[in-house]
Motif scaffolding. Structure first.
Motif, mmCIF file in Angstrom:
data_model
loop_
_atom_site.group_PDB
_atom_site.id
_atom_site.type_symbol
_atom_site.label_atom_id
_atom_site.label_comp_id
_atom_site.label_asym_id
_atom_site.label_seq_id
_atom_site.Cartn_x
_atom_site.Cartn_y
_atom_site.Cartn_z
ATOM 1 N N GLU A 1 -5.351 1.678 -7.143
ATOM 2 C CA GLU A 1 -6.763 1.763 -6.780
ATOM 3 C C GLU A 1 -6.893 2.283 -5.366
ATOM 4 N N VAL A 2 -7.829 3.192 -5.167
ATOM 5 C CA VAL A 2 -8.094 3.728 -3.833
ATOM 6 C C VAL A 2 -8.834 2.668 -3.024
ATOM 7 N N VAL A 3 -8.261 2.265 -1.887
ATOM 8 C CA VAL A 3 -8.879 1.231 -1.062
ATOM 9 C C VAL A 3 -9.399 1.781 0.264
ATOM 10 N N ALA A 4 -8.964 2.981 0.632
ATOM 11 C CA ALA A 4 -9.448 3.607 1.872
ATOM 12 C C ALA A 4 -9.263 5.114 1.750
ATOM 13 N N VAL A 5 -10.150 5.869 2.383
ATOM 14 C CA VAL A 5 -10.068 7.328 2.312
ATOM 15 C C VAL A 5 -10.118 7.898 3.725
ATOM 16 N N GLY A 6 -9.397 9.009 3.903
ATOM 17 C CA GLY A 6 -9.440 9.776 5.140
ATOM 18 C C GLY A 6 -9.751 11.222 4.812
ATOM 19 N N ARG A 7 -9.776 12.053 5.820
ATOM 20 C CA ARG A 7 -10.108 13.455 5.593
ATOM 21 C C ARG A 7 -9.066 14.135 4.706
ATOM 22 N N GLU A 8 -7.795 13.795 4.881
ATOM 23 C CA GLU A 8 -6.738 14.451 4.112
ATOM 24 C C GLU A 8 -5.833 13.468 3.383
ATOM 25 N N THR B 1 0.834 -1.206 0.000
ATOM 26 C CA THR B 1 0.000 0.000 0.000
ATOM 27 C C THR B 1 0.865 1.251 0.000
ATOM 28 N N MET B 2 0.242 2.366 -0.390
ATOM 29 C CA MET B 2 0.909 3.659 -0.311
ATOM 30 C C MET B 2 -0.133 4.710 0.052
ATOM 31 N N THR B 3 0.316 5.822 0.555
ATOM 32 C CA THR B 3 -0.588 6.906 0.941
ATOM 33 C C THR B 3 -0.354 8.105 0.026
ATOM 34 N N VAL B 4 -1.435 8.824 -0.235
ATOM 35 C CA VAL B 4 -1.404 9.987 -1.128
ATOM 36 C C VAL B 4 -2.049 11.152 -0.406
ATOM 37 N N ASP B 5 -1.377 12.301 -0.429
ATOM 38 C CA ASP B 5 -1.903 13.519 0.187
ATOM 39 C C ASP B 5 -2.320 14.503 -0.900
ATOM 40 N N GLY B 6 -3.269 15.371 -0.543
ATOM 41 C CA GLY B 6 -3.651 16.467 -1.428
ATOM 42 C C GLY B 6 -4.542 16.080 -2.585
ATOM 43 N N VAL C 1 -13.502 5.570 -3.012
ATOM 44 C CA VAL C 1 -13.022 4.193 -2.913
ATOM 45 C C VAL C 1 -13.378 3.444 -4.202
ATOM 46 N N GLY C 2 -12.387 2.761 -4.774
ATOM 47 C CA GLY C 2 -12.584 2.039 -6.030
ATOM 48 C C GLY C 2 -12.106 2.801 -7.247
ATOM 49 N N ASP C 3 -11.897 4.127 -7.116
ATOM 50 C CA ASP C 3 -11.392 4.908 -8.242
ATOM 51 C C ASP C 3 -9.913 4.606 -8.476
ATOM 52 N N LEU C 4 -9.469 4.873 -9.699
ATOM 53 C CA LEU C 4 -8.063 4.724 -10.037
ATOM 54 C C LEU C 4 -7.365 6.072 -9.945
ATOM 55 N N VAL C 5 -6.121 6.039 -9.493
ATOM 56 C CA VAL C 5 -5.251 7.214 -9.545
ATOM 57 C C VAL C 5 -4.018 6.851 -10.350
#
Length: 436
Positions: free
Chosen positions: A56-63, A30-35, A40-44
């Motif tokens: 693929e986004v597997v989890a989201v937080g506020r930031e 896994t990796m984390t992305v800021d900004g 969830v489920g979208d591709l980056v």
């Protein structure tokens, strides 16, 4: 005139203002992305315009987003730019896929022409048909394999598991079924296979004739776990598209066990606790989601054949036990038969089809039950016969079983390249039972 939803999704994604985030960390799978904002489920896309890597986004937080790459993380560094695509993974579907080999994300890898506009693209996620909208399984689907078509008959829309240890002929049986079936379309998912075996399976086992009405999705064992996991759903999604056209599709997946292992790697990397034999809970949630997509629909059908690799020939290990509880029957291959050159190495007495009586006429079912009864009687006294303790005349059923054993054995064995029409198989079985 309405615009297809997939085209609208792409148009919205293209028109959306480009916002770029950055990689803030990477560990394990896994990796984390800021900004960046994404669902969830979208591709980056990491390093857009350079050596682009999809995740693929597997989890989201506020930031912060937690993403899982659809490739290797090698070369990805903190601060690498990340762009949101605004859409989930898209899968190609259509007639142009027949005869093609795709990777785990649905991209051609056989050196053939680009798919281009000859296919349409749909979201990987799909709705499972409602239970009350499914038609009943009441039409037989033939495989060209005598032991299966008569003693473990399959119906269109049924889901069967092929349970076996390693090296007992699962892939060879799948290839024989692919060539001999009367299904309109065949979709094969090779999940976690050794790279050497893929080409052998395509060229030797399938050949040009087997590939003509077949789509193959391949994710070898060295692919990232998320790609192996996606490959199973890509193959299923392609089969669903053909089913929605009213076609009878045969979906063969080798294997559901390696798909579960890929989900285990994904789940553990996401922080899930290990549960049964190291498998996290998400594995046992994923399996019914995948397997229930096969079956009948409002129109058309998907007949699913899933190989289950039983570890150490233990048919009660967690994945085998879960698969058996979901599927509509099971075919058991045994090492004992494989080692003596009995192909296909199907243990008929341990194999069960739960829809047999719905797809086979009563008289033929009676013949099949009689053969099973004879084989069961012979198995019960096998040890006595081997040590010379059984006396002829003790049991009339056993005596008859011993007399017919060579004919039954010959019926059950079938050369690799041979396909037997179902009418011929049933006539042969009838001659054995009735002595005609």
């Amino acid at each position: 005139m309405s615009v297809p939803s997939t085209l609208m999704t792409r148009a919205r994604a293209a028109a959306r203002p480009q916002v770029t985030g950055s990689v803030s960390g990477a560990m394990g799978l896994t990796m984390t992305v800021d900004g960046l904002s994404a669902a969830v489920g979208d591709l980056v896309e990491i390093n857009p315009g350079e050596r682009a890597l999809l995740a693929e986004v597997v989890a989201v937080g506020r930031e912060r987003l937690t993403c899982m790459p659809l490739g290797t993380l090698s070369g990805i560094h903190a601060g690498a730019p990340v762009r949101a695509t605004g859409m989930p993974l898209q899968v190609p579907v259509g007639e142009a896929l027949l005869g093609r080999v795709l990777d785990g994300l649905g991209r051609p890898v056989d050196g053939g022409p680009p798919l281009g506009s000859r296919v349409s693209y749909v979201d990987l996620a799909s709705e499972t048909p409602h239970v009350l909208s499914r038609t009943r399984v009441d039409r037989p689907l033939t495989f060209g394999v005598r032991a299966l078509d008569t003693l473990v008959p399959c119906g269109k829309g049924q889901r069967l598991g092929i349970f076996a240890g390693s090296g007992v002929g699962k892939s060879s049986l799948l290839a024989q079924i692919t060539r001999g079936t009367d299904a309109d379309v065949r979709v094969i998912g090779l999940i976690g296979e050794r790279g050497r075996e893929v080409r052998e399976f395509l060229e030797e086992n399938l050949g040009p004739e087997g590939m003509a009405r077949t789509v193959v999705v391949v994710a070898t064992s060295d692919e990232p776990p998320l790609v192996r996991l996606k490959a199973a759903f890509v193959a299923t999604r392609i089969a669903e598209a053909f089913r929605d056209q009213g076609r009878d599709v045969l979906l063969l997946m080798d294997s559901i066990t390696r798909t579960a292992m890929a989900q285990r790697e994904v789940g553990l990397s996401a922080g899930e606790p290990p549960a049964t034999r190291g498998y996290p809970p998400s594995v046992f949630a994923m399996m019914p989601q995948l397997l229930e997509k096969a079956g009948t629909g409002v129109t058309g059908s998907i007949t699913g054949l899933y190989t289950v690799l039983v570890e150490g020939d233990d048919h009660n290990e967690p994945i085998a036990d879960t698969a058996r509880s979901i599927l509509d029957g099971h075919i058991v291959l045994t090492r004992k038969l494989a080692t003596v050159g009995h192909f296909p190495s199907i243990d008929v007495l341990e194999s069960v089809s739960r829809v047999a009586s719905a797809v086979v006429p009563p008289q033929q079912m009676a013949d099949a039950r009689e053969v099973r009864r004879l084989m069961g009687a012979l198995r019960d006294v096998k040890e006595l016969i081997e040590i010379g303790a059984y006396q002829t005349g003790t049991d009339a059923l056993v005596d008859r079983a011993r007399q017919l054993a060579p004919a039954i054995e010959s019926f059950l064995q079938q050369p690799m390249g041979e396909s037997t029409p179902p009418a011929e198989s049933w006539a042969w079985l009838q001659r054995i039972v009735r002595g005609a």
